[in-house]
Scaffold this motif. Sequence first.
Motif, PDB file in Angstrom:
ATOM      1  N   MET A   1     -17.371   2.648   2.526  1.00 14.02           N
ATOM      2  CA  MET A   1     -16.861   3.232   1.569  1.00 14.02           C
ATOM      3  C   MET A   1     -17.410   4.660   1.419  1.00 14.02           C
ATOM      4  SD  MET A   1     -16.890   2.599  -2.706  1.00 14.02           S
ATOM      5  CE  MET A   1     -18.344   3.690  -3.247  1.00 14.02           C
ATOM      6  N   THR A   2     -16.593   5.712   1.027  1.00 17.98           N
ATOM      7  CA  THR A   2     -16.898   7.037   1.337  1.00 17.98           C
ATOM      8  C   THR A   2     -17.263   7.393  -0.351  1.00 17.98           C
ATOM      9  OG1 THR A   2     -14.635   7.855   1.282  1.00 17.98           O
ATOM     10  CG2 THR A   2     -15.639   7.793   3.311  1.00 17.98           C
ATOM     11  N   ALA A   3     -17.712   8.556  -0.498  1.00 21.87           N
ATOM     12  CA  ALA A   3     -17.821   8.742  -2.033  1.00 21.87           C
ATOM     13  C   ALA A   3     -16.780   9.262  -2.654  1.00 21.87           C
ATOM     14  CB  ALA A   3     -18.962  10.080  -2.052  1.00 21.87           C
ATOM     15  N   ASP A   4     -15.597   9.620  -2.040  1.00 26.24           N
ATOM     16  CA  ASP A   4     -14.107  10.102  -2.629  1.00 26.24           C
ATOM     17  C   ASP A   4     -13.392   9.104  -2.456  1.00 26.24           C
ATOM     18  OD1 ASP A   4     -14.004  10.315   0.101  1.00 26.24           O
ATOM     19  OD2 ASP A   4     -12.875  12.187  -0.090  1.00 26.24           O
ATOM     20  N   GLN A   5     -13.760   7.778  -2.099  1.00 28.43           N
ATOM     21  CA  GLN A   5     -12.799   6.570  -1.931  1.00 28.43           C
ATOM     22  C   GLN A   5     -12.777   5.992  -3.299  1.00 28.43           C
ATOM     23  OE1 GLN A   5     -13.609   3.525   0.839  1.00 28.43           O
ATOM     24  NE2 GLN A   5     -11.443   3.303   1.180  1.00 28.43           N
ATOM     25  N   PRO A   6     -12.117   5.595  -4.106  1.00 29.40           N
ATOM     26  CA  PRO A   6     -12.241   4.835  -5.256  1.00 29.40           C
ATOM     27  C   PRO A   6     -12.309   3.350  -5.077  1.00 29.40           C
ATOM     28  CG  PRO A   6      -9.879   5.935  -5.078  1.00 29.40           C
ATOM     29  CD  PRO A   6     -10.482   6.179  -3.941  1.00 29.40           C
ATOM     30  N   SER A   7     -12.887   2.548  -5.769  1.00 30.51           N
ATOM     31  CA  SER A   7     -13.020   1.263  -5.504  1.00 30.51           C
ATOM     32  C   SER A   7     -12.531   0.185  -6.689  1.00 30.51           C
ATOM     33  CB  SER A   7     -14.463   0.869  -5.110  1.00 30.51           C
ATOM     34  OG  SER A   7     -15.444   0.949  -6.139  1.00 30.51           O
ATOM     35  N   VAL A   8     -11.848  -0.613  -6.432  1.00 30.28           N
ATOM     36  CA  VAL A   8     -11.260  -1.491  -7.402  1.00 30.28           C
ATOM     37  C   VAL A   8     -11.452  -2.977  -7.346  1.00 30.28           C
ATOM     38  CG1 VAL A   8      -8.857  -2.093  -8.728  1.00 30.28           C
ATOM     39  CG2 VAL A   8      -9.293   0.219  -7.671  1.00 30.28           C
ATOM     40  N   LEU A   9     -11.734  -3.486  -8.564  1.00 32.38           N
ATOM     41  CA  LEU A   9     -11.995  -4.970  -8.554  1.00 32.38           C
ATOM     42  C   LEU A   9     -11.269  -5.576  -9.376  1.00 32.38           C
ATOM     43  CD1 LEU A   9     -13.844  -7.653  -8.128  1.00 32.38           C
ATOM     44  CD2 LEU A   9     -15.269  -6.796  -9.861  1.00 32.38           C
ATOM     45  N   PHE A  10     -10.203  -6.638  -8.999  1.00 32.28           N
ATOM     46  CA  PHE A  10      -9.537  -7.487  -9.785  1.00 32.28           C
ATOM     47  C   PHE A  10     -10.147  -8.689  -9.894  1.00 32.28           C
ATOM     48  CE2 PHE A  10      -6.530  -4.806  -7.384  1.00 32.28           C
ATOM     49  CZ  PHE A  10      -5.919  -4.130  -8.368  1.00 32.28           C
ATOM     50  N   VAL A  11     -10.083  -9.110 -11.289  1.00 32.29           N
ATOM     51  CA  VAL A  11     -10.786 -10.386 -11.635  1.00 32.29           C
ATOM     52  C   VAL A  11     -10.003 -11.336 -12.566  1.00 32.29           C
ATOM     53  CG1 VAL A  11     -12.782 -11.226 -13.181  1.00 32.29           C
ATOM     54  CG2 VAL A  11     -13.203  -9.133 -11.988  1.00 32.29           C
TER      55      VAL A  11
ATOM     56  N   THR B   1       4.156  -3.245 -10.011  1.00 35.40           N
ATOM     57  CA  THR B   1       4.535  -1.867 -10.703  1.00 35.40           C
ATOM     58  C   THR B   1       3.298  -1.488 -11.374  1.00 35.40           C
ATOM     59  OG1 THR B   1       6.626  -2.871 -11.297  1.00 35.40           O
ATOM     60  CG2 THR B   1       5.820  -1.124 -12.921  1.00 35.40           C
ATOM     61  N   ARG B   2       2.291  -2.504 -11.718  1.00 39.12           N
ATOM     62  CA  ARG B   2       1.032  -2.147 -12.550  1.00 39.12           C
ATOM     63  C   ARG B   2       0.091  -1.410 -11.446  1.00 39.12           C
ATOM     64  NH1 ARG B   2      -0.730  -5.139 -17.494  1.00 39.12           N
ATOM     65  NH2 ARG B   2       1.512  -5.892 -18.199  1.00 39.12           N
ATOM     66  N   VAL B   3      -0.114  -2.063 -10.103  1.00 41.11           N
ATOM     67  CA  VAL B   3      -0.740  -1.302  -9.031  1.00 41.11           C
ATOM     68  C   VAL B   3      -0.204   0.039  -8.663  1.00 41.11           C
ATOM     69  CG1 VAL B   3      -1.252  -1.529  -6.623  1.00 41.11           C
ATOM     70  CG2 VAL B   3      -1.535  -3.538  -7.947  1.00 41.11           C
ATOM     71  N   LEU B   4       1.152   0.286  -8.638  1.00 42.29           N
ATOM     72  CA  LEU B   4       1.700   1.556  -8.370  1.00 42.29           C
ATOM     73  C   LEU B   4       1.299   2.509  -9.293  1.00 42.29           C
ATOM     74  CD1 LEU B   4       5.438   0.632  -7.240  1.00 42.29           C
ATOM     75  CD2 LEU B   4       3.642   1.625  -5.762  1.00 42.29           C
ATOM     76  N   GLY B   5       1.133   2.025 -10.691  1.00 41.43           N
ATOM     77  CA  GLY B   5       0.654   2.846 -11.575  1.00 41.43           C
ATOM     78  C   GLY B   5      -0.688   3.262 -11.479  1.00 41.43           C
ATOM     79  N   LEU B   6      -1.480   2.277 -11.028  1.00 35.74           N
ATOM     80  CA  LEU B   6      -2.909   2.611 -10.789  1.00 35.74           C
ATOM     81  C   LEU B   6      -3.324   3.581  -9.742  1.00 35.74           C
ATOM     82  CD1 LEU B   6      -6.260   1.606 -11.660  1.00 35.74           C
ATOM     83  CD2 LEU B   6      -5.706  -0.318 -10.010  1.00 35.74           C
ATOM     84  N   LEU B   7      -2.540   3.425  -8.815  1.00 39.64           N
ATOM     85  CA  LEU B   7      -2.511   4.247  -7.724  1.00 39.64           C
ATOM     86  C   LEU B   7      -2.479   5.638  -8.076  1.00 39.64           C
ATOM     87  CD1 LEU B   7      -0.692   2.378  -4.601  1.00 39.64           C
ATOM     88  CD2 LEU B   7      -3.364   3.418  -4.763  1.00 39.64           C
ATOM     89  N   ASP B   8      -1.232   5.648  -8.790  1.00 37.39           N
ATOM     90  CA  ASP B   8      -1.081   6.970  -9.709  1.00 37.39           C
ATOM     91  C   ASP B   8      -2.227   7.681 -10.396  1.00 37.39           C
ATOM     92  OD1 ASP B   8       1.099   9.300 -10.138  1.00 37.39           O
ATOM     93  OD2 ASP B   8       0.855   8.715 -12.314  1.00 37.39           O
ATOM     94  N   GLU B   9      -2.761   6.727 -11.260  1.00 40.10           N
ATOM     95  CA  GLU B   9      -3.849   7.236 -11.994  1.00 40.10           C
ATOM     96  C   GLU B   9      -5.151   7.756 -11.206  1.00 40.10           C
ATOM     97  OE1 GLU B   9      -4.609   4.048 -14.779  1.00 40.10           O
ATOM     98  OE2 GLU B   9      -3.103   4.113 -15.365  1.00 40.10           O
ATOM     99  N   LEU B  10      -5.266   6.983  -9.952  1.00 41.40           N
ATOM    100  CA  LEU B  10      -6.344   7.283  -9.154  1.00 41.40           C
ATOM    101  C   LEU B  10      -6.019   8.497  -8.236  1.00 41.40           C
ATOM    102  CD1 LEU B  10      -7.110   3.656  -8.051  1.00 41.40           C
ATOM    103  CD2 LEU B  10      -8.649   5.386  -9.430  1.00 41.40           C
ATOM    104  N   GLY B  11      -4.797   9.249  -8.365  1.00 44.40           N
ATOM    105  CA  GLY B  11      -4.569  10.054  -7.495  1.00 44.40           C
ATOM    106  C   GLY B  11      -4.096   9.929  -6.065  1.00 44.40           C
ATOM    107  N   VAL B  12      -3.853   8.712  -5.638  1.00 46.56           N
ATOM    108  CA  VAL B  12      -3.557   7.912  -4.488  1.00 46.56           C
ATOM    109  C   VAL B  12      -1.965   7.969  -4.225  1.00 46.56           C
ATOM    110  CG1 VAL B  12      -3.976   6.251  -2.906  1.00 46.56           C
ATOM    111  CG2 VAL B  12      -5.830   6.920  -4.279  1.00 46.56           C
ATOM    112  N   VAL B  13      -1.589   8.443  -3.336  1.00 42.43           N
ATOM    113  CA  VAL B  13       0.004   8.485  -3.085  1.00 42.43           C
ATOM    114  C   VAL B  13       0.120   6.888  -2.185  1.00 42.43           C
ATOM    115  CG1 VAL B  13       1.747   9.293  -1.791  1.00 42.43           C
ATOM    116  CG2 VAL B  13       0.120  10.925  -2.529  1.00 42.43           C
ATOM    117  N   PRO B  14       1.069   6.259  -2.848  1.00 46.46           N
ATOM    118  CA  PRO B  14       1.396   5.000  -1.983  1.00 46.46           C
ATOM    119  C   PRO B  14       1.694   5.169  -0.451  1.00 46.46           C
ATOM    120  CG  PRO B  14       2.457   5.005  -4.001  1.00 46.46           C
ATOM    121  CD  PRO B  14       1.738   6.448  -3.865  1.00 46.46           C
ATOM    122  N   ALA B  15       1.347   4.166   0.220  1.00 50.20           N
ATOM    123  CA  ALA B  15       1.485   4.145   1.591  1.00 50.20           C
ATOM    124  C   ALA B  15       2.884   3.743   1.995  1.00 50.20           C
ATOM    125  CB  ALA B  15       0.301   3.536   2.279  1.00 50.20           C
TER     126      ALA B  15
END
Length: 139
Positions: free
Chosen positions: A1-11, A123-137
């Motif tokens: 993981m890099t310092a600018d790479q966000p990390s997400v945990l699904f529980v 849909t929620r994962v796409l929203g989370l990517l948007d919040e994280l500033g990550v463009v979907p691949a």
Amino acid sequence: MTADQPSVLFVCVHNAGRSQMAAGFLTVLSGGAVEVRSAGSMPADRVNPVAVQAMAELGIDLAGEQPKVLTAEAVQASDVVVTMGCGDACPIFPGTRYEDWELDDPAGQGIEAVRPIRDEIRTRVLGLLDELGVVPATA
């Protein structure tokens, strides 16, 4: 993981359905831009086969995944912790963002009932990517 790479945990309690599908979507849709984890407080012995089938319909392979036990270390190492509407207790750490996604449980459901859950998670994962500033691949 890099310092600018966000990390997400699904529980989720069993880490066999919703959290596995969410992790599968985030892994594929982020194109590796997000570090993805999933875990449960009482992990099942295998991933829900109907969840595996529902994801396979979209070209995402969960067949090799294994439910994992939730650890304080996994929570602490994550920027965002998403619980899946299953009331799982997570350790709380300062600086970590917590969300709860109210989702139906796919356990014991047929494929017709699991598809809308899968689609809501996407849909929620796409929203989370948007919040994280990550463009979907991929869309």
